[in-house]
Design an enzyme around this catalytic site. Structure first.
Site: not given
Length: 371
Positions: A15, A75, A96, A198, A220, A240, A270
């Site tokens: 990318r 990145k 990140h 979830d 969950s 996340l 990540d």
């Protein structure tokens, strides 16, 4: 403002931070754009394409880093790139930081102003600059998992969709956000037996309504995660916590009850990964095996479909890049609190609370920096 983009040097990362069309927009706003030679080759964009857009082609990354006030990447900067950053410069890219103490330390030491795509917010606490790559990664996770399940790659030898007379493969998706939803779409489309976990009842209701029984949903908790991991042949980690390290939801002990050759795909890698046995891999060597279970933990999954990913990413990152270039970073952040949420590091200070907490830095609120 002079804005630069460089060739990405992370393993198999194709990318690029700015497309030729994005460069043209910046030039139309009165800015100067510098592009490292060859930066766009991974998406099929030549130096000539950038030159036609009004950009200036530079021979190497150092020239771009040395000469530009803002660097736009995809990145996180690698060690050699971090050494070229300086105080007074803006870095606008994915970072990140929470699971990456070395990068955080060197960004702090550089004095750079670092704005992270993944923590820029939108209405309703959305993450609009993360969303397109989450969509890509979610869809790719099933593709990658299906390949890893093949016997030749060490998998169990299961076809996710099955065939008449043979049951389909069982897919567990942990997390019903953007990644999980897109993974479920792909898995359901392939005919797999899909369950999504979830903790948000509203998310579960929305997923249940959308899939109309083609994918099952469950609330969950630890017991349900363990039960479903044991039953499944492909597990997608799609959790996340914005800006923070991902929680470890699947322990090594749980691998003992899985069928040999089953596959874990950790899309949260990540942010450190949501499986205890996860470690970052690359497109060159994407998988490894722990206790008979195949792990796929590529940290830049969307880089494999670079053209689609780059254009999807530029659609959402360019408006903020224009705002930063037009107003200067401080005025741009003052004018837009959603963009201000992206500020992670500024002149030696950590300005994102989750990163400061996870890595032991003193937290400096963005409001203090902007005052």
């Amino acid at each position: 403002m002079r804005v630069g983009t460089v060739r990405e040097i992370k393993n198999h990362e194709y990318r690029v931070g700015l497309t030729p069309e994005s460069a043209r927009e910046l030039v139309a706003h009165g800015h100067e754009v510098w592009v490292e030679s060859g930066a766009g080759l991974g998406i099929g964009a030549s130096d000539g394409d950038y030159a036609q857009s009004g950009a200036f082609i530079q021979p190497d990354a150092k020239t771009v880093f040395d000469g530009c006030e803002m660097i736009v990447k995809v990145k996180e900067p690698q060690a050699v790139e971090r050494a070229m950053l300086r105080q007074g410069q803006v870095l606008y890219t994915y970072l990140h930081l929470a699971p990456d103490p070395e990068q955080t330390k060197e960004l702090v030491e550089s004095g750079v102003t670092a704005i992270a795509y993944e923590t820029v917010t939108g209405p309703g606490n959305s993450l609009p600059l993360l969303k397109p790559m989450s969509q890509v990664a979610g869809r790719m996770s099933i593709q990658a998992g299906a390949t890893a399940l093949q016997k030749a790659t060490g998998g169990r030898g299961v076809l996710l969709g099955g065939v008449p007379g043979v049951l389909p493969g069982k897919v567990l998706i942990i997390g019903g956000g953007v990644v999980g939803f897109n993974a479920a779409q792909m898995a359901v489309g392939m005919g797999a037996d899909v369950t999504i976990l979830d903790r948000d009842p509203e998310v579960l209701e929305r997923l249940d309504n959308h899939f109309e029984g083609r994918a099952k949903t469950r609330f969950s908790n630890r017991a349900v995660v363990q039960q479903m991991v044991c039953e499944s042949e492909l597990v997608i980690g799609a959790v996340l916590v914005p800006g923070a390290s991902a929680p470890k939801l699947v322990t090594r002990e749980m691998l003992g009850c899985m069928k040999p050759g089953s596959v874990l795909v950790d899309v949260a890698i990540d942010q450190g990964g949501c499986f205890e046995t996860s470690r970052p891999t690359t497109h060159a060597e994407p998988i490894y095996v722990v206790d008979g279970i195949v792990h796929y933990c590529v940290a830049n999954m969307p880089g494999a479909v670079a053209r689609t990913s780059t254009y999807a990413l530029n659609n959402v990152t360019l408006p903020h890049a224009l705002r930063i270039a037009d107003l200067g970073w401080k005025e741009a952040l003052k004018a837009n609190p959603h963009l201000a949420a992206g500020l992670n590091v500024h002149e030696g200070k950590v300005t994102y609370e989750a990163v400061a907490r996870d890595l032991g830095y003193e937290y400096t609120p963005v409001s203090e920096v902007l005052a």
